[in-house]
Write a protein that holds these residues in place. Structure first.
Motif, PDB file in Angstrom:
ATOM      1  N   VAL A   1       0.838  -1.207   0.000  1.00 48.27           N
ATOM      2  CA  VAL A   1       0.000   0.000   0.000  1.00 48.27           C
ATOM      3  C   VAL A   1       0.870   1.254   0.000  1.00 48.27           C
ATOM      4  O   VAL A   1       0.550   2.257  -0.646  1.00 48.27           O
ATOM      5  N   PHE A   2       1.976   1.195   0.716  1.00 45.02           N
ATOM      6  CA  PHE A   2       2.946   2.297   0.737  1.00 45.02           C
ATOM      7  C   PHE A   2       3.396   2.646  -0.683  1.00 45.02           C
ATOM      8  O   PHE A   2       3.422   3.817  -1.072  1.00 45.02           O
ATOM      9  N   MET A   3       3.725   1.613  -1.473  1.00 48.06           N
ATOM     10  CA  MET A   3       4.149   1.855  -2.852  1.00 48.06           C
ATOM     11  C   MET A   3       2.977   2.292  -3.725  1.00 48.06           C
ATOM     12  O   MET A   3       3.165   3.046  -4.686  1.00 48.06           O
ATOM     13  N   MET A   4       1.777   1.839  -3.415  1.00 48.42           N
ATOM     14  CA  MET A   4       0.599   2.310  -4.147  1.00 48.42           C
ATOM     15  C   MET A   4       0.431   3.823  -3.978  1.00 48.42           C
ATOM     16  O   MET A   4       0.197   4.554  -4.948  1.00 48.42           O
TER      17      MET A   4
ATOM     18  N   MET B   1       9.191   9.381   5.641  1.00 50.39           N
ATOM     19  CA  MET B   1       8.879   9.577   4.224  1.00 50.39           C
ATOM     20  C   MET B   1       7.387   9.804   4.012  1.00 50.39           C
ATOM     21  O   MET B   1       6.974  10.740   3.313  1.00 50.39           O
ATOM     22  N   ALA B   2       6.567   8.941   4.606  1.00 48.47           N
ATOM     23  CA  ALA B   2       5.120   9.038   4.400  1.00 48.47           C
ATOM     24  C   ALA B   2       4.571  10.375   4.891  1.00 48.47           C
ATOM     25  O   ALA B   2       3.710  10.987   4.241  1.00 48.47           O
ATOM     26  N   VAL B   3       5.073  10.848   6.029  1.00 50.16           N
ATOM     27  CA  VAL B   3       4.609  12.132   6.561  1.00 50.16           C
ATOM     28  C   VAL B   3       5.034  13.276   5.639  1.00 50.16           C
ATOM     29  O   VAL B   3       4.245  14.183   5.335  1.00 50.16           O
ATOM     30  N   LEU B   4       6.279  13.231   5.148  1.00 48.07           N
ATOM     31  CA  LEU B   4       6.767  14.291   4.266  1.00 48.07           C
ATOM     32  C   LEU B   4       6.012  14.333   2.943  1.00 48.07           C
ATOM     33  O   LEU B   4       5.830  15.399   2.357  1.00 48.07           O
ATOM     34  N   TRP B   5       5.560  13.161   2.463  1.00 50.67           N
ATOM     35  CA  TRP B   5       4.779  13.155   1.225  1.00 50.67           C
ATOM     36  C   TRP B   5       3.551  14.052   1.365  1.00 50.67           C
ATOM     37  O   TRP B   5       3.239  14.852   0.477  1.00 50.67           O
ATOM     38  N   SER B   6       2.859  13.865   2.470  1.00 47.97           N
ATOM     39  CA  SER B   6       1.631  14.629   2.674  1.00 47.97           C
ATOM     40  C   SER B   6       1.918  16.110   2.907  1.00 47.97           C
ATOM     41  O   SER B   6       1.239  16.980   2.362  1.00 47.97           O
TER      42      SER B   6
ATOM     43  N   VAL C   1      -3.197   8.818   6.664  1.00 50.23           N
ATOM     44  CA  VAL C   1      -3.874   7.632   7.218  1.00 50.23           C
ATOM     45  C   VAL C   1      -2.915   6.444   7.242  1.00 50.23           C
ATOM     46  O   VAL C   1      -2.844   5.702   8.236  1.00 50.23           O
ATOM     47  N   TRP C   2      -2.172   6.257   6.163  1.00 49.72           N
ATOM     48  CA  TRP C   2      -1.239   5.127   6.117  1.00 49.72           C
ATOM     49  C   TRP C   2      -0.171   5.267   7.203  1.00 49.72           C
ATOM     50  O   TRP C   2       0.199   4.271   7.843  1.00 49.72           O
ATOM     51  N   ALA C   3       0.343   6.462   7.422  1.00 46.36           N
ATOM     52  CA  ALA C   3       1.391   6.673   8.428  1.00 46.36           C
ATOM     53  C   ALA C   3       0.912   6.256   9.811  1.00 46.36           C
ATOM     54  O   ALA C   3       1.673   5.674  10.596  1.00 46.36           O
TER      55      ALA C   3
END
Length: 445
Positions: free
Chosen positions: A34-37, A98-103, A193-195
């Motif tokens: 899901v992370f890569m999605m 990484m996930a937080v910085l994306w958002s 949400v994923w983070a």
């Protein structure tokens, strides 16, 4: 294809893993899929909204290509740097950051702003996403011994395909009905949400460097050491020795061709279909989804075939490098034939084959380098490979934009021919240079 893809024999010394650990391994792998999605949904927004963004911000094809390439300005550097850091910092926290910085990087663009905000947002997003693929692979494969890595490695790559397949219709609908900024806001929210889920469920497995499983198998990074290699605590292998192997060079060169196709597809494929091949917006979306769908099947098919070959004692040179190299050569032939093909079904078939089959090499490259490198050097070996490979994302969008501005729709024809040539060289590199068994013996000598 199941998780029973095994090598001819399970390596001696491989510890028995409890069923609870196996369940956790697949939970973490599912989260990383899901992370890569999300990662590729973020990337695909600009390509899906190319016409709307160009019209809204008044951008030429060259300017839009430059803005798209800005995403890769720090992408390669951060991929290599964080890959090296992943050998010292737990991948769980790197992935969360990484996930937080994306958002965070996409929030200003979702609210408003012009070209400057677009470029700044894409540069920061690229820096945050650069290490995603190698660190996700490192975290996932740390839950599996070498003889069981084909399927989880392929599934992480499949997340790329699923991200585009799921994102394309949803984001297209948002773009058409609520504007392109709404699509940016949507992917940013999903990242948050994923983070939150990753904080609770993420982590590294028993085959990470320094873990109990790795130590039981013969020292840091040696759970796959060749027969006769020295056991016990081993000296750390210098990165320069790993990067100098023909296998690392061959896998990197082959993967470069795959990433060239990915960059082309993400940024320019919808415009190519509409402006040069005269498809409608809905038709181009269907073709794009078919391309990524074939890519997903190619990745899973490669993993199944590779596992079948390894079970029968085929060396990795052919089970991994041979399979990946042949797929690249078939993709190259399709791209080289595409510009002269008659318009219609034949063109679509060649385009889908050329752009779809090339994707399997990403899984081959990662599992090959993971097999080659000691556990305490995998993050750096994968990260540096990713840093080199993703320079294709910096070059391809800008080059294609200039070709389109210079030659109009014919510019896409030249872009496809260049892509075919890149794939031809990449496939030849995979077949000629990848041989992890040979190079591991030299590393452990």
């Amino acid at each position: 294809m199941t998780d029973t893809d095994v090598a001819p024999a399970v390596p001696t010394g491989t510890p028995k893993v409890p069923s609870s650990t196996r369940r956790r391994a697949w939970t973490v792998t599912a989260l990383l899929v899901v992370f890569m999605m999300i990662n590729f949904a973020d990337k695909s927004v600009l390509g899906l909204a190319a016409e709307e963004i160009r019209e809204d911000l008044g951008l030429s094809a060259s300017a839009f290509g430059l803005a798209s390439s800005a995403f890769f300005l720090l992408f390669s550097i951060s991929g290599a740097a964080v890959g090296l850091l992943a050998d010292r910092v737990r991948p769980k926290w790197l992935i969360l950051a990484m996930a937080v910085l994306w958002s965070v990087s996409q929030a200003p663009l979702a609210v408003g702003g012009g070209v400057a905000v677009l470029i700044a947002s894409r540069v920061l997003l690229g820096a945050a996403e650069g290490p995603a693929f190698p660190v996700a692979q490192q975290a996932s494969l740390s839950w599996f011994p070498n003889h069981r890595r084909n399927l989880p490695g392929a599934l992480i790559v499949l997340g790329i395909t699923l991200g585009v397949l799921v994102a394309a219709p949803v984001l297209t609908w948002l773009i058409q009905n609520h504007g392109w900024r709404s699509a940016v806001a949507a992917v940013a929210l999903v990242g948050v949400v994923w983070a939150l889920l990753w904080i609770r469920l993420g982590g590294e497995g028993p085959y990470a460097a320094g873990s109990d499983a790795t130590a039981e198998a013969g020292g840091a990074g040696s759970e796959e050491a060749p027969a006769g290699a020295t056991t016990g605590p081993a000296p750390r292998t210098p990165y320069r020795r790993i990067l100098a192997t023909r296998t690392w060079i061959g896998a990197t060169a082959a993967y470069f061709g795959t990433y060239w196709v990915i960059a082309f597809a993400l940024v320019w494929l919808p415009s190519y279909l509409q402006d040069a091949l005269r498809h409608t917006s809905s038709e181009s979306t269907q073709v794009v989804m078919t391309v990524w769908g074939l890519g997903g099947l190619a990745v899973l098919g490669q993993a199944g075939l590779t596992g079948w070959l390894l079970r029968r004692g085929t060396p990795s040179r052919w089970a991994r490098g041979g399979v990946g190299g042949v797929l690249l050569l078939v993709a190259a032939a399709a791209c080289l034939a595409l510009p002269s093909a008659p318009a219609g079904a034949v063109t679509v078939v060649l385009l889908v084959a050329g752009f779809g089959l090339a994707g399997a090499m990403s899984s081959v490259a990662v599992t090959t380098v993971t097999e080659l490198a000691p556990a305490d050097r995998r993050g750096g070996a994968l990260g540096i490979m990713n840093g080199v490979v993703t320079t294709a994302g910096l070059i391809a969008p800008t080059l294609i934009g200039r070709l389109v501005d210079t030659h109009g729709p014919d510019g896409y024809r030249y872009a496809v021919l260049i892509t075919g040539a890149v794939l031809l060289l990449s496939g030849a590199a995979a077949l000629a240079w990848i041989d992890p068994d040979r190079d591991r013996r030299r590393l452990y000598a």
